[in-house]
Write an enzyme that holds these catalytic residues in place. Structure first.
Site, PDB file in Angstrom:
ATOM      1  N   LYS A 153      -1.118  10.921 -13.274  1.00 21.95           N
ATOM      2  CA  LYS A 153      -0.861   9.472 -13.333  1.00 21.95           C
ATOM      3  C   LYS A 153      -1.333   9.002 -14.704  1.00 21.95           C
ATOM      4  CE  LYS A 153      -1.280   6.340 -10.094  1.00 21.95           C
ATOM      5  NZ  LYS A 153       0.076   5.827  -9.847  1.00 21.95           N
TER       6      LYS A 153
HETATM    7  N1  PMP Z   1       5.068   7.540  -6.924  1.00 22.69           N
HETATM    8  C1  PMP Z   1       4.732   6.959  -8.086  1.00 22.69           C
HETATM    9  C2  PMP Z   1       5.514   7.276  -9.304  1.00 22.69           C
HETATM   10  C3  PMP Z   1       3.647   6.064  -8.132  1.00 22.69           C
HETATM   11  O1  PMP Z   1       3.299   5.492  -9.282  1.00 22.69           O
HETATM   12  C4  PMP Z   1       2.953   5.755  -6.934  1.00 22.69           C
HETATM   13  C5  PMP Z   1       1.832   4.755  -6.958  1.00 22.69           C
HETATM   14  N2  PMP Z   1       0.640   5.310  -7.427  1.00 22.69           N
HETATM   15  C6  PMP Z   1       3.334   6.394  -5.751  1.00 22.69           C
HETATM   16  C7  PMP Z   1       4.404   7.273  -5.782  1.00 22.69           C
HETATM   17  C8  PMP Z   1       2.603   6.150  -4.474  1.00 22.69           C
HETATM   18  O2  PMP Z   1       1.343   6.765  -4.511  1.00 22.69           O
HETATM   19  P1  PMP Z   1       0.067   6.179  -3.739  1.00 22.69           P
HETATM   20  O3  PMP Z   1       0.428   6.200  -2.283  1.00 22.69           O
HETATM   21  O4  PMP Z   1      -1.029   7.121  -4.058  1.00 22.69           O
HETATM   22  O5  PMP Z   1      -0.149   4.808  -4.242  1.00 22.69           O
END
Ligand code: PMP
Length: 294
Positions: A153
């Site tokens: 991320k």
């Molecule tokens: N995919 C992407 C590209 C994201 O940025 C996110 C948000 N962090 C998610 C999926 C969902 O992940 P999470 O459930 O950990 O927020």
């Protein structure tokens, strides 16, 4: 935005107007850094340990030494929500490479910078949870894992932003992104799930779908409910012919999709598996997580 907001800014808790970064910060100049979007519910930071593990894994992957322990990082997150007296919050944790010079070499950045912001976020209008969302497949493909693994991320979200711009131009709130090979991957900020003949299907992380923390919680809840969960390679045909489709993410929780590229999904209303899992997820958020008080 709250005027009395307190932000953890590189070692200090400061007011919003004093939370500033240098133009030489490589997080700003190059998107060199990592982040997490975290939520607290009812005085508990949901799955905080998982978010902390993910940010350390992201940092480790880009050879960014955060320089503090995981427990110290947990304390920063909890202290930030506590100081803002937020029972329910959306929290943004950022670790940037820090200040360097105009060149991209991270060796010129001796000290990483950590920021934590706690506020609120409303991603989708309330009625989309009851009526469902329309989504559009976009031409921007998800980053290929061999170039920049989407599990990281990173502060460089241009891939997702390009897809979001396409979604905006198409008049929808979220976009389906495919892999280079044309398999369904995920959305710009959410993971994607399908329900087909009672089986829950979601793209596998190795093709570039983020190991979402909401995704993982939903998989656990579904399995505990006796639902078969699989992670196959899927095409748009699978989306168009699914009985149900929904998205998951920290900010969105679970949100139903009732139309993809003009094809009605199922009977065009949020489905029973989605409704059951949303209820279970909301129950979980009330009891699971790092407790705090103020
Ligand atoms: N995919 C992407 C590209 C994201 O940025 C996110 C948000 N962090 C998610 C999926 C969902 O992940 P999470 O459930 O950990 O927020």
């Amino acid at each position: 935005m709250n005027d009395t907001m307190i932000i953890y800014c590189d070692g200090h808790y400061v007011g919003k107007d004093d939370a500033k970064i240098s133009v030489f910060n490589h997080g700003f100049l190059y998107g060199d850094g990592v982040f997490e979007g975290i939520r607290s519910y009812n005085n508990r930071v949901f799955r905080l340990k998982e978010h902390i593990d993910r940010i350390y894994n992201s940092a480790n992957s880009i050879l960014l030494d955060i320089g503090i322990s995981r427990q110290e990082m947990i304390d920063i997150v909890v202290e930030t929500v506590r100081r803002n007296k937020l029972k329910d919050a959306y929290i943004r944790l950022v670790v940037a490479r820090g200040d360097g010079d105009l060149g991209l070499d991270p060796l010129k950045c001796p000290k990483p910078a950590i920021y934590c912001i706690a506020g609120s976020i409303v991603l989708y209008p309330e009625e989309t949870y009851t009526q469902g969302l329309k989504v559009q497949t976009v031409s921007t493909r998800r980053n290929i894992p061999s170039a920049l693994n989407p599990q990281i991320k990173s502060l460089n979200y241009l891939n997702n932003i390009m897809a979001k711009i396409e979604a905006n131009r198409a008049g929808v709130l979220e976009a389906i992104m495919l892999t280079q090979e044309g398999y369904v991957c995920e959305c710009t900020g959410d993971n994607l799930f399908l329900v087909k003949k009672g089986v829950l299907l979601t793209p596998p992380p190795y093709i570039g779908a983020l190991q979402g923390i909401t995704r993982n919680a939903v998989i656990e809840l579904a399995q505990a409910d006796g639902i078969d969960v699989r992670e196959p390679l899927m095409t748009l045909y699978d989306v168009y012919t699914a009985d149900e489709c929904f998205l998951t993410g920290t900010a969105a929780e679970l949100i139903p999709v009732i139309d993809a590229d003009g094809r009605t999904i199922g009977n065009g209303t949020p489905g029973p598996v989605f409704k059951r899992l949303l209820e279970k997820f909301r129950g979980l958020t009330q009891v699971d997580g790092e407790a705090y008080s103020f």
